[in-house]
Design an enzyme around this catalytic site. Structure first.
Site, PDB file in Angstrom:
ATOM      1  N   ASP A 150     -19.027 -47.268   6.106  1.00  0.00           N
ATOM      2  CA  ASP A 150     -18.361 -46.575   4.986  1.00  0.00           C
ATOM      3  C   ASP A 150     -17.083 -47.262   4.542  1.00  0.00           C
ATOM      4  O   ASP A 150     -16.681 -47.161   3.392  1.00  0.00           O
ATOM      5  CB  ASP A 150     -18.029 -45.128   5.369  1.00  0.00           C
ATOM      6  N   ASP A 157     -14.354 -49.390   9.370  1.00  0.00           N
ATOM      7  CA  ASP A 157     -14.849 -49.205  10.732  1.00  0.00           C
ATOM      8  C   ASP A 157     -16.349 -49.501  10.765  1.00  0.00           C
ATOM      9  O   ASP A 157     -16.910 -50.009   9.805  1.00  0.00           O
ATOM     10  CB  ASP A 157     -14.523 -47.784  11.220  1.00  0.00           C
ATOM     11  N   TYR A 170     -15.335 -36.874   7.846  1.00  0.00           N
ATOM     12  CA  TYR A 170     -15.987 -36.386   6.626  1.00  0.00           C
ATOM     13  C   TYR A 170     -16.415 -34.937   6.760  1.00  0.00           C
ATOM     14  O   TYR A 170     -17.571 -34.585   6.544  1.00  0.00           O
ATOM     15  CB  TYR A 170     -17.167 -37.297   6.242  1.00  0.00           C
ATOM     16  N   GLU A 190      -7.106 -49.391   3.374  1.00  0.00           N
ATOM     17  CA  GLU A 190      -8.528 -49.413   3.744  1.00  0.00           C
ATOM     18  C   GLU A 190      -9.416 -49.301   2.496  1.00  0.00           C
ATOM     19  O   GLU A 190      -9.183 -48.444   1.644  1.00  0.00           O
ATOM     20  CB  GLU A 190      -8.838 -48.244   4.694  1.00  0.00           C
TER      21      GLU A 190
END
Ligand SMILES: *[C@@H]1O[C@H](CO)[C@@H](O)[C@H](O)[C@H]1NC(C)=O
Ligand SMILES: *[C@@H]1O[C@H](CO)[C@@H](O)[C@H](O)[C@H]1NC(C)=O
Length: 493
Positions: free
Chosen positions: A77, A80, A229, A471
């Site tokens: 995603d 990571d 999430y 990120e």
């Protein structure tokens, strides 16, 4: 702080930025190419010979083996090495919507790349939904993964598989997955009809599962999915969203009636001034408004009223909603980190809606005044230009685009040496030295757009540990693909 007036030099600087932007246009086509290329850097599984981001290699080749299911492939995603099904499905839906609405403004090469990026996701979603009434929603343990700084190619943390099923429902993740499969079925309809049929049949089955076994995956799998999430907005929006995409993909009356019948109980007007992997209400309203504006579905007119209100709330100068703010440099801003996800997805809705209005020769009523399609487009373009470098920092928030861009992105594979440069394994904790290093990342994740400024000051420190700002994520880029496709064909709009 909100009322503090900026110093005069700052105002002069802003004026200079605005004039500069009018003269020197961005190379939207270059940015589009890069925004799609980014997805190759996020690939999990066995990489094909056509892989262009060559510092990435095969990874996670046994995903799913522990439960006897092939779950290789798909996308990580963000920075990571976990595969999170909920944002992956949302990414797929938005990439598909980008191609459905703006694919015709792409060059054949860019379009082909975008379709490949969608298929990389849908091939995985087909695997994740291969067993009826079961949906595999995550591979990898977020706590274990996040305590390491490891290349995906070296990963040795548990690849635990998590699922929802009839006794542990997840209508949110299943609704979004059915939306993704249905939207992609539209993309492939003429390009690969057999594949499109498979996607659509699967979308129907997954939607039935989502609707029949109602519940939030955040309840069924709380400790697993909630650090990252958690579905804060509940699952009702995803049921409407899945039905709206199935309505568009199948034209079956049952979905249209489902939407109307459930409009109130599923809270269609409850937009909360956001649109993203968690909350889909605004997307539902904009998507359905197209039908209303084209005169095909007056039955669903209330959805257009919701969309009008939402779109007005986004417009600078018109908005009086505290949830939507603009920074002094002109960035659409919402609190909570990874702001660019809001910028790209909300700008996408502005642009999509502007197109629907244009075709209907219409405008948005905003209280006592109204906004034209051109005003909506300008508002969206202002955000895209901010991302590409028209901002007080003078930095492009897309890696590899422009002369200055983030060098220390929070991304394991980008920040650790590649296998070619360093063939030996770099273990979980050994990666820490690279994480803390002041050096720029050795591998350029071209096209990655980072979270950007997290407060309303337009400041960006380019620091790897500040993941809220540095990120990249797949769902920042997915709607940006549609925006850049449009502006690459209409740079002077
Ligand atoms: C835009 O970028 C592409 C590379 O992606 C390049 O081929 C093209 O010449 C550039 N266009 C302009 C006007 O600079
Ligand atoms: C805004 O963010 C910058 C960079 O992280 C930081 O230096 C600054 O203190 C923040 N300002 C406020 C008001 O939080």
């Amino acid at each position: 702080m909100a009322n503090r007036s900026p110093p005069a030099t700052f105002l002069l600087f802003l004026a200079a930025v605005a004039c500069g932007a009018a003269a020197a246009r961005h190379n939207y086509s270059d940015a589009l190419y890069k925004s799609i290329l980014f997805f190759e850097g996020q690939r999990s599984g066995h990489l094909p010979p056509s892989q262009r981001i060559s510092w990435r290699r095969d990874s996670a080749l046994h995903d799913g083996a522990s439960v006897g299911v092939d779950l290789t492939g798909g996308y990580y995603d963000a920075g990571d090495n976990i595969k999170f099904g909920f944002p992956m499905a949302f990414t797929t839906t938005l990439l598909s919507w980008s191609v459905i609405d703006f694919g015709h403004t792409m060059t054949p090469n860019h379009l082909s790349d975008a379709i490949t990026a969608i298929r990389w996701a849908t091939d995985y979603l087909l695997k994740a939904t291969s067993i009826p009434n079961t949906l595999y929603v995550q591979v990898g343990n977020a706590f274990r993964d996040h305590s390491c700084w490891e290349r995906p190619e070296d990963m040795d943390t548990p690849r635990t598989v998590y699922k929802v099923d009839a006794s542990h429902p997840g209508s949110d993740v299943a609704g979004e997955t059915s939306a993704a499969l249905a939207a992609a079925a539209i993309v492939f309809r003429l390009r690969d009809p057999d594949y499109s049929d498979r996607l659509l049949q699967r979308a129907v089955r997954v939607f039935d599962f989502a609707d029949q076994y109602r519940g939030a995956y955040s309840s069924s799998l709380h400790n697993v999915v909630c650090p990252c999430y958690c579905d804060f907005s509940g699952y009702k929006d995803e049921l409407l969203w899945g039905a709206a995409w199935l309505h568009k993909a199948t034209r079956r009356r049952e979905y249209r009636e489902y939407i109307k019948r459930n409009e109130e109980v599923l809270g269609a007007s409850d937009t909360k001034h956001e649109f993203g992997w968690d909350n889909k209400h605004a997307g539902v309203n904009v998507l359905i408004s197209k039908e209303v504006l084209m005169g095909k579905d007056d039955y669903l007119r209330s959805f257009k009223e919701n969309a009008d209100d939402f779109i007005c709330s986004l417009l600078p100068g018109v908005s009086s909603h505290p949830e939507i703010q603009y920074s002094p440099g002109g960035l659409l801003f919402k609190t909570g980190g990874s702001n660019m996800q809001h910028v790209t997805s909300l700008s996408f809705l502005l642009l999509a809606y502007s197109n629907y209005l244009s075709h209907a020769n219409s405008h948005v009523p905003c209280g006592a005044s109204s906004a034209s399609p051109a005003e909506l487009r300008m508002a969206a373009k202002r955000q895209v230009d901010y991302i590409l470098g028209d901002n007080p920092m003078g930095i492009s928030y897309m890696v590899g685009y422009g002369n200055r861009y983030p060098q220390h992105i929070h991304h394991r594979a980008s920040s650790l040496p590649s296998l070619e440069a360093h063939p030996g394994r770099i273990g979980c904790k050994a990666g820490g030295a690279y994480y803390l290093s002041p050096k720029p990342n050795p591998n350029l994740l071209i096209g990655a757009v980072v979270g950007g400024p997290t407060n309303i000051s337009d400041i960006f420190p380019d620091a790897r540990p500040i993941f809220q700002q540095s990120e990249p994520t797949t769902y920042i880029n997915a709607p940006l693909v549609g925006l850049l496709a449009y502006f690459s064909a209409h740079p002077y709009d």
